[in-house]
Structure formats: structure tokens, C-alpha cells
Enzyme design. Sequence first.
Site, PDB file in Angstrom:
ATOM      1  N   ASP A 215       0.867  -1.184   0.000  1.00  0.00           N
ATOM      2  CA  ASP A 215       0.000   0.000   0.000  1.00  0.00           C
ATOM      3  C   ASP A 215       0.901   1.231   0.000  1.00  0.00           C
ATOM      4  O   ASP A 215       1.960   1.215  -0.598  1.00  0.00           O
ATOM      5  CB  ASP A 215      -0.951  -0.033   1.205  1.00  0.00           C
ATOM      6  N   HIS A 238       2.074   2.157  -3.183  1.00  0.00           N
ATOM      7  CA  HIS A 238       1.135   3.120  -3.763  1.00  0.00           C
ATOM      8  C   HIS A 238       1.663   4.551  -3.712  1.00  0.00           C
ATOM      9  O   HIS A 238       0.926   5.487  -3.989  1.00  0.00           O
ATOM     10  CB  HIS A 238      -0.216   3.037  -3.047  1.00  0.00           C
TER      11      HIS A 238
END
Length: 343
Positions: A215, A238
Site C-alpha cells: 500500500d 502506492h
Amino acid sequence: MAKLAVSCTLFIFFINTLFQSASAAYNVINFGAKPDGKSDATQAFLRAWSSACYSNSPATLHVPRGLFLVKSISFNGPCRHRIVFQIDGTIIAPSSYWSLGNSGFWILFYKVNRLSIHGGTIDATGAGYWACRKSGKSCPPPTRSISFVGASNIVVSGLTSINSRFFHIAIDECVNIMLRKLKINAPSWSPNTDGIHIQSSSGITISNSAIMTGDDCISVGPGTKNLWIERIACGPGHGIRMKKALAALGPMLLKMVLKNVTVTDSIFTGTQNGVRIKTWARPSNGFARNIRFRNIIMTKVFNPIIIDQNYCPDNHCPHQTSGVTISGVTYRNIKGTSATPVA
């Protein structure tokens, strides 16, 4: 000569005693911990912490080489003096994904002041939990690996965090935290394994660290002020998000702010996003202000620069495009390659 020898001996004894009292040392093995990775060392760690916390002088809590199995644990303050938490071994969580309970924490430092954590590895053994999440089964609440809540004047240096079940490092309602020379690692497909998450905190510095996650490398939430991020190697992951990549200013939150954030001298490799600002579309008095991105290299990043003011999870979207004021955002000397036609 005999009197002089006795006097010297007494003097040396006095000096040794003085230095020992000036910096007390507490080894978790002396409190019952076994470095075999199988015996539960939770209570031994708590006893060692209690001794260090209530020491009459600055203290060192030492985790020597070896594997130390620790369940959900809370190191509570305030303590009497400064504490050095020296980790030379590995702290490992039980493999069962039900083992850490429902608190949402694995290792928690609560209302602790003047703490330095050096070296070592923490392994949250997240594979079983990731599999549970992927299968759609009923799973326990996600657990942060190491959290600081209501803490101040903290230094974390040289720590390695692997296989987190949720956020690797979480900072909430803290002041003056320095994170440096960290290594954070989880597979690119592991869900919600943010490297570092910050919210409601001020005076945070993150530097010289490598973050590879499933993430956000770093996610910055509402209430964050005076944040400095430099020399970060991010990817896979991310990117860096002002919550939810540099700041997701949540639904109906009034007077929640994000301001004075700098991201500089960093590298993004193969990430989903680069430098990202994401805000809720619902009405709010919140704002994101004075956010600076500079001296950044992107390599095959899908969305190198993105501002999304229409974030609406679970498709509960209001009939407007923005509920948060964003101003004073600057981009300087950002270069590299995009993995999509639009950078």
C-alpha cells in the site's frame, strides 16, 4: 603505600558504581525471555520495561541476538528518565492471525517520552492474515506492527519491519518524532500494509529509509503539521499519500488540517502513484496547505503527480467535487518516467 592502594581501590569502586547508576541496563533474558522464537516472552518484556521505566537513572532495555516471541504488548509511560530500547535480535509475532486480539496493536508505546529505539527487526508474520483477507473469511481486526500514541521526543533508527498485518509504523497524537534509516518490507500484493502512517501529529521527520509495501509507502492523515520527508526509496507500493496519500481529510471532520509538509530528494520506482493528495468530497472546514514536493525521481510510476478531491469510498459519493480547500502546493524538479500516457 598500603593506604594509597586501598584509597585507589575505593575510588575506582566509587567511579564504577557512579557510572552503573548513571545508566542502568536491563536485558530481557534476565527477566525470563528465551531467544528461541517459541517461548512466550511477553511478560518478560513487560517486566524489563517496568524496571527501565521506573529506574532512578536513564536506562537501556536490551533485546540481544535471537528470536523473541511476543504477543500484543503495550509499553506505557510516562517514565522517570530517558530510555534506550536496543534491539540486536528479532521480535516475532505468533503465526496465528487470531493471536494478537482485537486491540488493533501489536507493539504499542503509549504516552512515552524521551525514547530511542535502535536496530533490530520486528516480524509480524502477516502471511496468514493476508490469506484470510484474500479468502473473504471472517478475520480479526487489522493490527499495526509498532504504534506510538500520545508520545513525544522519540527517535527510531536502524529498525527493520517486515510482514506487517496492517500499517508497519503508526504515529497518532505525537510530537517530535524522528524516523531514520528504516527498512520496511512487505509483498506488493499484501493488503493495507502501509509503511508509515501519521495523523494528528506535529514535528515528524522521516529520512534515509527504504519502503517496499502493498500500500502507501507513507500515508499522512488529518491533523498533521510540520512534516519533513527526505531521501526515501519508495516502491513497490502506492506512493506517498496526503491522506489518503498526503491527506485524506475525513468525512464531516471540522477544522482538520494538513499543513507544512515537505517531500524532497526521494525516488519512486514502479509505484501506483508518486506524490498524491487525496481528499473527501463531503463538506468540511478542513484544508491542506503549504505542501512542497521537490527533487524527486520517478521510474515507471503509473500516476506520478495526482490530486484527487473527489474521494468517496464504498461509492457513498456526495453531489459535489470537493469538500476540502487545497492551497500552496508546489512541485519542483520532478523528473523521470510514467508507466501511463498521462503523467
